[in-house]
Motif scaffolding. Structure first.
Motif, PDB file in Angstrom:
ATOM      1  N   CYS A 113       0.854  -1.190   0.000  1.00  0.00           N
ATOM      2  CA  CYS A 113       0.000   0.000   0.000  1.00  0.00           C
ATOM      3  C   CYS A 113       0.887   1.236   0.000  1.00  0.00           C
ATOM      4  N   GLU A 114       0.630   2.125  -0.931  1.00  0.00           N
ATOM      5  CA  GLU A 114       1.382   3.371  -1.013  1.00  0.00           C
ATOM      6  C   GLU A 114       0.404   4.532  -0.878  1.00  0.00           C
ATOM      7  N   PRO A 115       0.637   5.413   0.098  1.00  0.00           N
ATOM      8  CA  PRO A 115      -0.295   6.531   0.278  1.00  0.00           C
ATOM      9  C   PRO A 115      -0.094   7.596  -0.787  1.00  0.00           C
ATOM     10  N   PHE A 116      -1.150   8.337  -1.050  1.00  0.00           N
ATOM     11  CA  PHE A 116      -1.018   9.523  -1.894  1.00  0.00           C
ATOM     12  C   PHE A 116      -1.829  10.652  -1.273  1.00  0.00           C
ATOM     13  N   PHE A 117      -1.351  11.863  -1.524  1.00  0.00           N
ATOM     14  CA  PHE A 117      -1.943  13.070  -0.947  1.00  0.00           C
ATOM     15  C   PHE A 117      -2.119  14.106  -2.048  1.00  0.00           C
ATOM     16  N   ASP A 118      -3.197  14.843  -1.974  1.00  0.00           N
ATOM     17  CA  ASP A 118      -3.425  15.944  -2.908  1.00  0.00           C
ATOM     18  C   ASP A 118      -3.250  15.509  -4.356  1.00  0.00           C
ATOM     19  N   ARG A 119      -3.682  14.306  -4.657  1.00  0.00           N
ATOM     20  CA  ARG A 119      -3.538  13.784  -6.002  1.00  0.00           C
ATOM     21  C   ARG A 119      -4.719  14.238  -6.856  1.00  0.00           C
ATOM     22  N   PHE A 120      -4.471  14.475  -8.103  1.00  0.00           N
ATOM     23  CA  PHE A 120      -5.474  14.892  -9.076  1.00  0.00           C
ATOM     24  C   PHE A 120      -5.906  16.329  -8.805  1.00  0.00           C
ATOM     25  N   ASP A 121      -6.820  16.827  -9.608  1.00  0.00           N
ATOM     26  CA  ASP A 121      -7.191  18.244  -9.538  1.00  0.00           C
ATOM     27  C   ASP A 121      -8.035  18.611  -8.325  1.00  0.00           C
ATOM     28  N   ASN A 122      -8.778  17.659  -7.784  1.00  0.00           N
ATOM     29  CA  ASN A 122      -9.697  18.012  -6.703  1.00  0.00           C
ATOM     30  C   ASN A 122      -9.234  17.548  -5.328  1.00  0.00           C
ATOM     31  N   LEU A 123      -7.948  17.497  -5.118  1.00  0.00           N
ATOM     32  CA  LEU A 123      -7.347  17.213  -3.818  1.00  0.00           C
ATOM     33  C   LEU A 123      -7.892  15.939  -3.176  1.00  0.00           C
ATOM     34  N   LEU A 124      -7.372  14.824  -3.619  1.00  0.00           N
ATOM     35  CA  LEU A 124      -7.753  13.523  -3.096  1.00  0.00           C
ATOM     36  C   LEU A 124      -6.597  12.933  -2.304  1.00  0.00           C
ATOM     37  N   ALA A 125      -6.946  12.132  -1.328  1.00  0.00           N
ATOM     38  CA  ALA A 125      -5.952  11.367  -0.577  1.00  0.00           C
ATOM     39  C   ALA A 125      -6.448   9.936  -0.486  1.00  0.00           C
ATOM     40  N   GLY A 126      -5.515   9.021  -0.306  1.00  0.00           N
ATOM     41  CA  GLY A 126      -5.886   7.615  -0.174  1.00  0.00           C
ATOM     42  C   GLY A 126      -4.693   6.707  -0.338  1.00  0.00           C
ATOM     43  N   TRP A 127      -4.972   5.508  -0.809  1.00  0.00           N
ATOM     44  CA  TRP A 127      -3.952   4.460  -0.930  1.00  0.00           C
ATOM     45  C   TRP A 127      -4.008   3.811  -2.299  1.00  0.00           C
ATOM     46  N   ALA A 128      -2.844   3.481  -2.813  1.00  0.00           N
ATOM     47  CA  ALA A 128      -2.711   2.645  -4.004  1.00  0.00           C
ATOM     48  C   ALA A 128      -2.231   1.289  -3.493  1.00  0.00           C
ATOM     49  N   THR A 129      -3.105   0.288  -3.578  1.00  0.00           N
ATOM     50  CA  THR A 129      -2.801  -1.046  -3.076  1.00  0.00           C
ATOM     51  C   THR A 129      -2.565  -1.968  -4.261  1.00  0.00           C
ATOM     52  N   THR A 130      -1.393  -2.589  -4.299  1.00  0.00           N
ATOM     53  CA  THR A 130      -1.036  -3.496  -5.387  1.00  0.00           C
ATOM     54  C   THR A 130      -0.944  -4.913  -4.828  1.00  0.00           C
ATOM     55  N   PHE A 131      -1.586  -5.847  -5.535  1.00  0.00           N
ATOM     56  CA  PHE A 131      -1.615  -7.230  -5.086  1.00  0.00           C
ATOM     57  C   PHE A 131      -1.845  -8.149  -6.287  1.00  0.00           C
ATOM     58  N   THR A 132      -1.591  -9.435  -6.057  1.00  0.00           N
ATOM     59  CA  THR A 132      -1.779 -10.451  -7.088  1.00  0.00           C
ATOM     60  C   THR A 132      -2.755 -11.500  -6.588  1.00  0.00           C
ATOM     61  N   VAL A 133      -3.722 -11.848  -7.442  1.00  0.00           N
ATOM     62  CA  VAL A 133      -4.729 -12.871  -7.142  1.00  0.00           C
ATOM     63  C   VAL A 133      -4.516 -14.029  -8.108  1.00  0.00           C
ATOM     64  N   GLU A 134      -4.530 -15.230  -7.554  1.00  0.00           N
ATOM     65  CA  GLU A 134      -4.331 -16.441  -8.370  1.00  0.00           C
ATOM     66  C   GLU A 134      -5.610 -17.269  -8.402  1.00  0.00           C
ATOM     67  N   ILE A 135      -5.954 -17.751  -9.597  1.00  0.00           N
ATOM     68  CA  ILE A 135      -7.046 -18.715  -9.733  1.00  0.00           C
ATOM     69  C   ILE A 135      -6.514 -19.920 -10.491  1.00  0.00           C
ATOM     70  N   PHE A 136      -7.132 -21.056 -10.234  1.00  0.00           N
ATOM     71  CA  PHE A 136      -6.766 -22.294 -10.906  1.00  0.00           C
ATOM     72  C   PHE A 136      -7.120 -22.187 -12.371  1.00  0.00           C
ATOM     73  N   ASN A 137      -6.213 -22.630 -13.234  1.00  0.00           N
ATOM     74  CA  ASN A 137      -6.433 -22.623 -14.674  1.00  0.00           C
ATOM     75  C   ASN A 137      -6.461 -24.070 -15.156  1.00  0.00           C
ATOM     76  N   ASP A 138      -7.641 -24.567 -15.461  1.00  0.00           N
ATOM     77  CA  ASP A 138      -7.743 -25.949 -15.913  1.00  0.00           C
ATOM     78  C   ASP A 138      -8.179 -26.035 -17.382  1.00  0.00           C
ATOM     79  N   LEU A 139      -7.769 -25.051 -18.173  1.00  0.00           N
ATOM     80  CA  LEU A 139      -8.050 -25.124 -19.595  1.00  0.00           C
ATOM     81  C   LEU A 139      -7.409 -26.369 -20.185  1.00  0.00           C
ATOM     82  N   ASN A 140      -8.126 -27.043 -21.022  1.00  0.00           N
ATOM     83  CA  ASN A 140      -7.659 -28.275 -21.655  1.00  0.00           C
ATOM     84  C   ASN A 140      -6.638 -27.919 -22.721  1.00  0.00           C
ATOM     85  N   TYR A 141      -5.534 -28.692 -22.767  1.00  0.00           N
ATOM     86  CA  TYR A 141      -4.495 -28.451 -23.759  1.00  0.00           C
ATOM     87  C   TYR A 141      -4.958 -28.776 -25.174  1.00  0.00           C
TER      88      TYR A 141
END
Length: 157
Positions: free
Chosen positions: A128-156
Motif C-alpha cells: 500500500c502506497e499513500p497519496f496526498f493531494d492527487r489529481f485536480d480536486n485534492l484527493l488522498a488515499g492508498w494505491a494497493t497493489t496485489f496479485t490474485v491467483e485462480i486455478f487454470n484448468d483449460l484443456n491443452y
C-alpha cells in the motif's frame, strides 16, 4: 473441456474485487480502467475505489492477476486556524485511516476469508502506497497493489 471459471477468469476476478469493494460501507463508487478516464470532478462519487489491471501471469496450472486498487476520498480543509501542525486543518489522517481499512479488508479476505475459500488466492503480500493531494480536486488515499491467483484448468487439446 474447460470450466466456466477458467474461460471467464478475467471477468470473475475483476468482478469479485469490484463486489468486495462496493460492499464496503466506506466506498460509494467503484470504477475500472485508466484513472484518467474517471470524471474525478463529480462530488457525489466519493469515497471512490478504482481498479486497474496491471498484468496477468500464466503459470502451468494457474493465472495470476496483478491489480492496483486506488481507494480515495476528497480532502476537506477547514478555514479555521489550527495549532496542531501534525494533524493540520484537514481530514487527511481520517481518510488515510479509513481507506487503509478498506484495503486491509480486501487483502485479508483474499488471504484467508471467503474470497480465498471461493478460489481467489492472494499471492505474496500486498503493498500500500499513500497519496496526498492527487489529481485536480485534492484527493488522498492508498494505491494497493496485489496479485490474485485462480486455478487454470483449460484443456491443452
Amino acid at each position: 473441456m474447460a470450466t466456466d471459471k477458467a474461460q471467464r477468469g478475467f471477468y470473475l476476478v475483476t468482478n469479485v474485487i469490484k463486489d468486495e469493494l462496493i460492499n464496503n460501507p466506506s466506498i460509494k463508487t467503484c470504477t475500472f480502467g485508466d484513472i484518467t478516464d474517471v470524471d474525478l470532478q463529480k462530488q457525489t462519487m466519493f469515497p471512490l475505489a478504482h481498479v486497474i489491471i496491471d498484468s496477468v501471469t500464466h503459470t502451468e496450472k494457474s493465472m495470476q492477476f496483478t491489480y492496483t486498487v486506488l481507494t480515495m476520498e476528497q480532502i476537506d480543509s477547514s478555514k479555521e486556524y489550527v495549532n496542531d501542525l501534525f494533524l493540520g486543518n484537514n481530514n487527511t489522517h481520517d481518510i488515510l485511516n479509513t481507506q487503509l481499512t478498506v484495503s486491509n479488508r480486501l487483502v485479508t479476505r483474499l488471504r484467508k476469508g471467503q474470497l480465498y475459500a471461493d478460489g481467489y488466492e492472494l499471492v505474496g503480500d500486498a503493498t500500500c502506497e499513500p497519496f496526498f493531494d492527487r489529481f485536480d480536486n485534492l484527493l488522498a488515499g492508498w494505491a494497493t497493489t496485489f496479485t490474485v491467483e485462480i486455478f487454470n484448468d483449460l484443456n491443452y487439446c
